[in-house]
Design a protein around this motif. Sequence first.
Motif, PDB file in Angstrom:
ATOM      1  N   ILE A 244       0.901  -1.273  -0.065  1.00 15.56           N
ATOM      2  CA  ILE A 244      -0.091  -0.227   0.016  1.00 15.56           C
ATOM      3  C   ILE A 244       0.987   1.177  -0.131  1.00 15.56           C
ATOM      4  CG2 ILE A 244      -0.404  -0.134   2.444  1.00 15.56           C
ATOM      5  CD1 ILE A 244      -2.869   1.238   2.396  1.00 15.56           C
ATOM      6  N   HIS A 245       1.818   1.191   0.745  1.00 17.76           N
ATOM      7  CA  HIS A 245       2.905   2.459   0.751  1.00 17.76           C
ATOM      8  C   HIS A 245       3.067   3.077  -0.618  1.00 17.76           C
ATOM      9  CE1 HIS A 245       3.825   2.600   4.964  1.00 17.76           C
ATOM     10  NE2 HIS A 245       4.029   1.209   5.083  1.00 17.76           N
ATOM     11  N   ASN A 246       3.754   2.047  -1.381  1.00 21.90           N
ATOM     12  CA  ASN A 246       4.198   2.319  -2.984  1.00 21.90           C
ATOM     13  C   ASN A 246       3.040   2.674  -3.692  1.00 21.90           C
ATOM     14  OD1 ASN A 246       5.450  -0.597  -1.957  1.00 21.90           O
ATOM     15  ND2 ASN A 246       6.967   1.095  -2.107  1.00 21.90           N
ATOM     16  N   ILE A 247       1.883   1.895  -3.787  1.00 24.01           N
ATOM     17  CA  ILE A 247       0.876   2.370  -4.522  1.00 24.01           C
ATOM     18  C   ILE A 247       0.396   3.898  -3.883  1.00 24.01           C
ATOM     19  CG2 ILE A 247      -1.612   1.882  -4.728  1.00 24.01           C
ATOM     20  CD1 ILE A 247      -0.793  -1.092  -4.353  1.00 24.01           C
ATOM     21  N   ASP A 248       0.359   4.027  -2.634  1.00 22.98           N
ATOM     22  CA  ASP A 248      -0.130   5.541  -2.404  1.00 22.98           C
ATOM     23  C   ASP A 248       0.728   6.677  -3.016  1.00 22.98           C
ATOM     24  OD1 ASP A 248      -1.752   7.011  -0.312  1.00 22.98           O
ATOM     25  OD2 ASP A 248       0.255   7.420   0.490  1.00 22.98           O
ATOM     26  N   VAL A 249       2.307   6.454  -3.069  1.00 20.70           N
ATOM     27  CA  VAL A 249       3.087   7.289  -3.610  1.00 20.70           C
ATOM     28  C   VAL A 249       2.628   7.596  -4.823  1.00 20.70           C
ATOM     29  CG1 VAL A 249       5.383   7.758  -4.392  1.00 20.70           C
ATOM     30  CG2 VAL A 249       4.847   7.037  -2.124  1.00 20.70           C
ATOM     31  N   CYS A 250       2.320   6.477  -5.707  1.00 23.23           N
ATOM     32  CA  CYS A 250       1.838   6.838  -7.161  1.00 23.23           C
ATOM     33  C   CYS A 250       0.456   7.521  -7.313  1.00 23.23           C
ATOM     34  CB  CYS A 250       1.781   5.657  -7.863  1.00 23.23           C
ATOM     35  SG  CYS A 250       3.515   4.623  -8.048  1.00 23.23           S
ATOM     36  N   LEU A 251      -0.387   7.334  -6.305  1.00 26.41           N
ATOM     37  CA  LEU A 251      -1.665   8.035  -6.249  1.00 26.41           C
ATOM     38  C   LEU A 251      -1.458   9.335  -6.156  1.00 26.41           C
ATOM     39  CD1 LEU A 251      -4.225   5.177  -4.674  1.00 26.41           C
ATOM     40  CD2 LEU A 251      -3.387   5.469  -6.990  1.00 26.41           C
ATOM     41  N   TRP A 252      -0.666   9.660  -4.991  1.00 28.28           N
ATOM     42  CA  TRP A 252      -0.364  11.009  -4.528  1.00 28.28           C
ATOM     43  C   TRP A 252       0.119  11.958  -5.666  1.00 28.28           C
ATOM     44  CZ3 TRP A 252       4.369  11.604  -0.848  1.00 28.28           C
ATOM     45  CH2 TRP A 252       4.357  12.940  -0.305  1.00 28.28           C
ATOM     46  N   ALA A 253       0.932  11.283  -6.472  1.00 21.72           N
ATOM     47  CA  ALA A 253       1.701  11.804  -7.602  1.00 21.72           C
ATOM     48  C   ALA A 253       0.534  12.361  -8.768  1.00 21.72           C
ATOM     49  CB  ALA A 253       2.813  11.194  -8.190  1.00 21.72           C
ATOM     50  N   MET A 254      -0.348  11.439  -8.995  1.00 22.69           N
ATOM     51  CA  MET A 254      -1.423  11.437 -10.087  1.00 22.69           C
ATOM     52  C   MET A 254      -2.468  12.315  -9.423  1.00 22.69           C
ATOM     53  SD  MET A 254      -0.826   9.477 -12.707  1.00 22.69           S
ATOM     54  CE  MET A 254      -2.490   9.331 -13.567  1.00 22.69           C
ATOM     55  N   GLY A 255      -2.651  12.359  -8.180  1.00 24.37           N
ATOM     56  CA  GLY A 255      -3.703  13.298  -7.489  1.00 24.37           C
ATOM     57  C   GLY A 255      -4.973  12.567  -7.909  1.00 24.37           C
ATOM     58  N   ASN A 290      -7.607   8.589 -17.456  1.00 26.54           N
ATOM     59  CA  ASN A 290      -6.813   9.185 -18.725  1.00 26.54           C
ATOM     60  C   ASN A 290      -5.840   8.162 -19.289  1.00 26.54           C
ATOM     61  OD1 ASN A 290      -4.881   9.045 -16.981  1.00 26.54           O
ATOM     62  ND2 ASN A 290      -4.289  11.191 -17.015  1.00 26.54           N
ATOM     63  N   GLY A 291      -6.240   6.942 -19.111  1.00 26.86           N
ATOM     64  CA  GLY A 291      -5.366   5.972 -19.769  1.00 26.86           C
ATOM     65  C   GLY A 291      -4.127   5.628 -19.150  1.00 26.86           C
ATOM     66  N   VAL A 292      -3.588   6.456 -18.275  1.00 27.26           N
ATOM     67  CA  VAL A 292      -2.356   6.375 -17.765  1.00 27.26           C
ATOM     68  C   VAL A 292      -2.523   4.944 -16.850  1.00 27.26           C
ATOM     69  CG1 VAL A 292      -0.615   6.974 -16.043  1.00 27.26           C
ATOM     70  CG2 VAL A 292      -1.367   8.362 -17.866  1.00 27.26           C
ATOM     71  N   LYS A 293      -1.282   4.405 -16.767  1.00 23.96           N
ATOM     72  CA  LYS A 293      -1.283   2.841 -16.020  1.00 23.96           C
ATOM     73  C   LYS A 293      -0.135   3.041 -14.938  1.00 23.96           C
ATOM     74  CE  LYS A 293      -3.465   0.241 -19.767  1.00 23.96           C
ATOM     75  NZ  LYS A 293      -2.961  -0.465 -20.829  1.00 23.96           N
ATOM     76  N   LEU A 294      -0.656   2.371 -13.955  1.00 27.63           N
ATOM     77  CA  LEU A 294       0.216   2.198 -12.839  1.00 27.63           C
ATOM     78  C   LEU A 294       0.644   0.385 -12.613  1.00 27.63           C
ATOM     79  CD1 LEU A 294       1.567   2.187  -9.860  1.00 27.63           C
ATOM     80  CD2 LEU A 294      -0.714   2.842  -8.950  1.00 27.63           C
ATOM     81  N   ILE A 295       1.946   0.132 -13.018  1.00 27.25           N
ATOM     82  CA  ILE A 295       2.027  -1.008 -12.625  1.00 27.25           C
ATOM     83  C   ILE A 295       2.826  -1.215 -11.289  1.00 27.25           C
ATOM     84  CG2 ILE A 295       3.718  -2.957 -13.690  1.00 27.25           C
ATOM     85  CD1 ILE A 295       1.556  -1.842 -15.630  1.00 27.25           C
TER      86      ILE A 295
END
Lengths: 420, 261
Positions: A244-255, A290-295
């Motif tokens: 969850i920590h790393n997913i959270d960082v990506c969601l934070w960046a994406m907003g 918007n089609g952007v993906k998070l792996i």
Amino acid sequence: MGMARKKALSRRDFLATSATAAAGLMIPKGVFAQGSDRLKVGLIGCGGRGSGAATDIAAADKGAILWSMGDLFQDRLDGSRNWLKEQLKDRYQVPNDRAFVGFDAYKHVVATDVDVVILTAPPGFRPDHLRASVEAGKQVFMEKPIATDAPGARSVLESSEMASKKRLNIVAGTQRRHDPAYRECIQRIRDGQMGEITACYAYWNQGGLWMNPRKPEWTDLEWQLRNWLYFTWISGDIIVEQHIHNIDVCLWAMGKNPVKAVSLAGRQVRTDPAYGHVYDHFATEFEFDNGVKLISMCRQIDNTAARVSEQIVGSKGVSNANSWIRGDKPWRWDGERPNPYVEEHKNLVAAIRGGKYINEGKTVAETTLVAMMGRTAGYTGKEVTWDQMMSSEQRLVPEALEFGPMPVAQVAMPGITQFR
Amino acid sequence: MNVPRIAWTVIALIAGAAACASPQKARQPFEEKIPGSLVSFKMVPLPDGEITVAGAKHAVKNLWMGATEATWDLFDIFAFKLDLPEAERQNADTRARPTKPYGAPDRGFGHAGYPAIGVTYDAARIFCQWLSFKTGRKYRLPTEAEWEYAARAGEKTAPASLAEVAWFWDNADDSTHPVGTRKPNAWGLFDMLGNVGEWCSGPNRARLLCGGAFLDKAKDVHFGARKVQTDAWNQTDPQIPKSKWWLTDAPFAGFRVVCEG
């Protein structure tokens, strides 16, 4: 203070309580002058993380005093009390009548006159613990994740809203959000320093964690609780509990949160029944509107390539989300990296003592739901949407708990396991 | 991270003025193989001589030193019991082995060929005991004086071009690099400066990390560079007690071995 009075006070706002304690002083912000007045801390969940968090808040604020403690198990409570007494010295003030054991321990802790609670029991218990804390008017630090199923996460959303109305601060244990390097880097990314985000990558691949071999005197439930990592209803599984920590960082960046997920996942190596029924790996693709993906990848298998990090790719650069941006406008973090586990408490205490109001409940609940969406996609083999996850009625945590028989849930089988 | 280095600056000045003895007739390098594995590493002889560090004269005699920092390839064998048959790895071992690491010890910088990092002094020290047991030779961590003697390799002054011999802030891209990918010093030793700091034993049981590392600025990468462990080096280890083997926040802490002749 008599029981009736204590109970009446516990239902009221913390500020009002403190004002009463401060002999009728009517200016709430004056209650906690900077760094001087005592801040009574209640610890709910006295394992390693909880005990560590108690020392972290003590390091963050010299007025913080450990005042009450609760845990499910007597031995865990005793071990934690002994250790914290040594660590905190005169700032450990937990007599026997403010130390509680059992499934109801949290109710007793929030019924004391503590100002702030640290919620660090296993995640399956968090929704109930948060609700009781907010109803009792307590300020909150709570560890991630905040639930293991969607009904639990929705409960946390409600409690956070309630906290917001009562102006009770909530800080969550997603400590990267309190690390100054992450903060500056993500701000730069969000300000467009490397253009539009085109992809995100998140990893928590490591070896196995601890396991407590079953003792003959343990009931099913006690065995599961003492090995809570390995049971989805208590931990959420590795993608929710740790990654969850790393997913959270990506969601934070994406907003924003992704709208759907697919995942290839399973239980390949850690198959011994001692490890319950959780998976040992997930490789998940989250997709945003918007089609952007998070792996995203997470794995707990010994002697395999380890990686715990994030990477954000932009149209004009790339970043590790904390210490560097490379590309058209390069940047490197060149400052100190204070302990983020202490920083998160500093930020909470600053808010309690009259600083800017902070409530991370909604954010961490949504990140938990995103991780659950990935888990569900892995378990079922199906594409799972945010809307499905948000409206899921599937309850993993039993309504009532008592020590006794408790069957282990089936290991999920993609293509067979159903999502409700 | 930022620990007082004033005392060590003094040492550096004294050592800078010290004369290292001239090399005697060279002994031969050798390749050490770890029994039960495919991993080997190169040991090179240090010419006998002496060095003055902190006002004290130290003789160095009959000593070999690893040509490179100890790699993950090597440390993994110890940490994950790869020298034992698979069926025996779950069993308790008579020799101490590292506990399971929390998170990713290699930080994703790279693994095969990269220096082992985030290891405590004790982990490095006990690794040497294990290595001695496996090979029948006497391996240990260098003393601070032996390390500096070897790092200087007879030079009194700093390298003309630090970037040619060391990975540090200016050229490392915030990451460790495979060992032996900069120029070696005059005695064939790679990465004595930079890449990772190297655990050495100092006076009065001091545990010193020598030589600077990939994330240090040039001014902190030199023969007199020393760090001592602080609370910050494992501040985010969430376990209680914190690991005695792994340092969650010291990706700059590595080591190399010496072997007594």
